[in-house]
Design an enzyme around this catalytic site. Structure first.
Site, PDB file in Angstrom:
ATOM      1  N   THR A  62       5.920 -10.486  12.518  1.00  0.00           N
ATOM      2  CA  THR A  62       4.846 -10.194  11.168  1.00  0.00           C
ATOM      3  C   THR A  62       4.844 -10.968  10.068  1.00  0.00           C
ATOM      4  O   THR A  62       5.737 -11.969  10.258  1.00  0.00           O
ATOM      5  CB  THR A  62       4.574  -8.531  10.979  1.00  0.00           C
ATOM      6  N   LYS A  66       4.641 -15.453  11.644  1.00  0.00           N
ATOM      7  CA  LYS A  66       3.723 -15.549  12.855  1.00  0.00           C
ATOM      8  C   LYS A  66       3.286 -17.081  13.264  1.00  0.00           C
ATOM      9  O   LYS A  66       3.465 -17.243  14.519  1.00  0.00           O
ATOM     10  CB  LYS A  66       2.382 -14.767  12.704  1.00  0.00           C
ATOM     11  N   ASP A  78      -1.232 -19.575  26.398  1.00  0.00           N
ATOM     12  CA  ASP A  78      -2.640 -20.132  25.756  1.00  0.00           C
ATOM     13  C   ASP A  78      -3.270 -19.379  24.622  1.00  0.00           C
ATOM     14  O   ASP A  78      -4.002 -20.027  23.627  1.00  0.00           O
ATOM     15  CB  ASP A  78      -3.447 -20.489  26.924  1.00  0.00           C
ATOM     16  N   ASP A 102      -3.158  -9.819  19.413  1.00  0.00           N
ATOM     17  CA  ASP A 102      -3.993  -9.315  18.367  1.00  0.00           C
ATOM     18  C   ASP A 102      -5.422  -9.402  18.944  1.00  0.00           C
ATOM     19  O   ASP A 102      -6.440  -8.375  18.706  1.00  0.00           O
ATOM     20  CB  ASP A 102      -4.142 -10.059  17.073  1.00  0.00           C
ATOM     21  N   ALA A 127     -12.114 -15.367   7.235  1.00  0.00           N
ATOM     22  CA  ALA A 127     -11.660 -16.465   8.174  1.00  0.00           C
ATOM     23  C   ALA A 127     -10.200 -16.654   8.167  1.00  0.00           C
ATOM     24  O   ALA A 127      -9.607 -17.772   8.189  1.00  0.00           O
ATOM     25  CB  ALA A 127     -12.304 -17.623   7.628  1.00  0.00           C
ATOM     26  N   GLY A 129      -5.965 -14.992   9.231  1.00  0.00           N
ATOM     27  CA  GLY A 129      -5.386 -15.098  10.859  1.00  0.00           C
ATOM     28  C   GLY A 129      -5.975 -14.032  11.508  1.00  0.00           C
ATOM     29  O   GLY A 129      -6.252 -14.206  12.883  1.00  0.00           O
TER      30      GLY A 129
HETATM   31  P1  ATR Z   1      -5.203 -12.044   7.424  1.00  0.00           P
HETATM   32  O1  ATR Z   1      -4.368 -12.861   8.289  1.00  0.00           O
HETATM   33  O2  ATR Z   1      -4.815 -10.658   7.631  1.00  0.00           O
HETATM   34  O3  ATR Z   1      -6.382 -12.314   8.226  1.00  0.00           O
HETATM   35  P2  ATR Z   1      -5.507 -13.823   5.203  1.00  0.00           P
HETATM   36  O4  ATR Z   1      -5.143 -14.831   5.834  1.00  0.00           O
HETATM   37  O5  ATR Z   1      -4.688 -13.555   4.036  1.00  0.00           O
HETATM   38  O6  ATR Z   1      -4.958 -12.262   6.220  1.00  0.00           O
HETATM   39  O7  ATR Z   1      -7.075 -13.564   5.082  1.00  0.00           O
HETATM   40  C1  ATR Z   1      -7.753 -12.541   4.194  1.00  0.00           C
HETATM   41  C2  ATR Z   1      -9.292 -12.864   4.430  1.00  0.00           C
HETATM   42  O8  ATR Z   1      -9.733 -11.612   3.442  1.00  0.00           O
HETATM   43  C3  ATR Z   1      -9.694 -13.936   3.931  1.00  0.00           C
HETATM   44  O9  ATR Z   1     -10.759 -14.223   4.685  1.00  0.00           O
HETATM   45  C4  ATR Z   1     -10.082 -13.871   2.551  1.00  0.00           C
HETATM   46  O10 ATR Z   1     -10.915 -14.863   1.946  1.00  0.00           O
HETATM   47  P3  ATR Z   1     -10.582 -16.153   1.270  1.00  0.00           P
HETATM   48  O11 ATR Z   1     -10.326 -16.958   2.507  1.00  0.00           O
HETATM   49  O12 ATR Z   1     -11.601 -16.706   0.560  1.00  0.00           O
HETATM   50  O13 ATR Z   1      -9.316 -16.123   0.538  1.00  0.00           O
HETATM   51  C5  ATR Z   1     -10.487 -12.300   2.670  1.00  0.00           C
HETATM   52  N1  ATR Z   1     -10.603 -11.916   1.018  1.00  0.00           N
HETATM   53  C6  ATR Z   1      -9.446 -11.532   0.599  1.00  0.00           C
HETATM   54  N2  ATR Z   1      -9.619 -11.123  -0.893  1.00  0.00           N
HETATM   55  C7  ATR Z   1     -11.140 -11.316  -1.202  1.00  0.00           C
HETATM   56  C8  ATR Z   1     -11.981 -11.202  -1.964  1.00  0.00           C
HETATM   57  N3  ATR Z   1     -11.508 -10.525  -3.271  1.00  0.00           N
HETATM   58  N4  ATR Z   1     -13.324 -11.258  -1.878  1.00  0.00           N
HETATM   59  C9  ATR Z   1     -13.693 -12.131  -0.492  1.00  0.00           C
HETATM   60  N5  ATR Z   1     -12.808 -12.044   0.544  1.00  0.00           N
HETATM   61  C10 ATR Z   1     -11.581 -11.793   0.022  1.00  0.00           C
END
Ligand code: ATR
Length: 270
Positions: A62, A66, A78, A102, A127, A129
């Site tokens: 985790t 990762k 793959d 996942d 967008a 992980g």
């Molecule tokens: P994970 O691996 O769990 O997907 P991450 O890579 O930190 O975690 O992604 C978190 C997602 O939540 C992203 O899409 C993030 O948007 P940004 O790429 O703009 O950071 C989104 N996110 C987190 N807080 C946000 C907020 N306050 N408003 C809009 N999007 C948010």
């Protein structure tokens, strides 16, 4: 043989994986342990070597390891390559085999809880992980089109090469309008989680036939899912993705593909 398993991360205290895998070991009459193993980012290689030397059969991975595990594994399949992250490692003859479960977890949860054929158009919010794994799963299962929107547009653009003809990147501020024509809505952001702002999306444009999924499971009934439920749309909560992603990992280590049952869900949510 006694199983030696665990999950590596840093920090690692919050992981639910020990509850899940220990539950299954007991349920299927297997002897062994599944521990949380804290490994600092700059000690990953040595930390993993200790697990090999210690006779572990495998481990989950985790945050924050990762992506780094891709390079440490001797072989990566793959799925993990396409997702760009490893969440499950098997150790065989001292070698590390990495995969990512996942996308399986997301799709199996959807199949278990929704009557939806995975066709048509999906709107994916976020967008990171998790979005990458979910998009991979949707594409593998034959989705026709993915509308992808993220607060930071450039991160969404980075996912487009996964399927340039099927993924279109849309403006975050237009997300309400995008709801008009979709068959599936998936929140992959952390918005709506306890302690985070709400997603703040108005579902009035959503078709009654659309399925709505949230990967947030704390709370289980997020504001998004509550709104969708009130509109009588089909909903899928986030806990199932966590439970189902653990199944192929357990299978790799033990040869048994375990079930997700209500007892397990209750224990993980408690
Ligand atoms: P994970 O691996 O769990 O997907 P991450 O890579 O930190 O975690 O992604 C978190 C997602 O939540 C992203 O899409 C993030 O948007 P940004 O790429 O703009 O950071 C989104 N996110 C987190 N807080 C946000 C907020 N306050 N408003 C809009 N999007 C948010």
């Amino acid at each position: 043989m006694s199983l030696k398993l665990g999950v590596i991360g840093y920090p690692i205290g919050q992981s639910k994986s020990p509850i899940i895998h220990t539950y299954w070991m007991k349920k299927y009459g297997l002897d062994g342990t599944y521990e949380t193993i804290a490994i600092k980012p700059d000690e990953l290689t040595q930390g993993v070597q200790k697990l090999i030397d210690g006779g572990y059969q495998g481990f989950n991975v985790t945050i924050p390891h990762k992506e780094a595990m891709l390079d440490i594994c001797d072989e990566v399949d793959d799925v993990a390559t396409a997702i760009g992250a490893v969440n499950t490692v098997s150790i065989r003859d001292g070698k590390l085999f990495g995969t990512n479960t996942d996308s399986f977890g997301f799709i199996e949860n959807l199949k278990q809880h929704a009557d939806y054929d995975l066709k048509g158009t999906a709107l994916v919010l976020g967008a990171g992980g998790a979005a990458r794994a979910i998009i991979y799963g949707l594409l593998e299962n034959g989705i026709s089109q993915i509308l992808l929107t993220n607060r930071t547009r450039s991160r969404a653009e980075k996912l487009k090469p996964m399927a340039p003809d099927k993924i279109s990147v849309e403006e975050w501020d237009k997300r309400k309008e995008l709801l008009k024509d979709i068959d599936l809505l998936v929140n992959t952001t952390s918005l709506g989680m306890d302690g985070q702002p709400k997603l703040g999306i108005d579902l009035s444009n959503l078709l009654p036939s659309a399925t709505v999924c949230d990967i947030v499971y704390k709370p289980l009934m997020t504001d998004l899912l509550g709104q969708a439920k009130n509109k009588e749309n089909q909903i899928v909560t986030g806990i199932g993705m966590l439970l189902h992603q653990a199944r192929p990992a357990f299978e790799q280590w033990t040869g048994i593909l375990p079930d997700v049952d209500q007892n397990l869900e209750d224990m993980v949510l408690a």
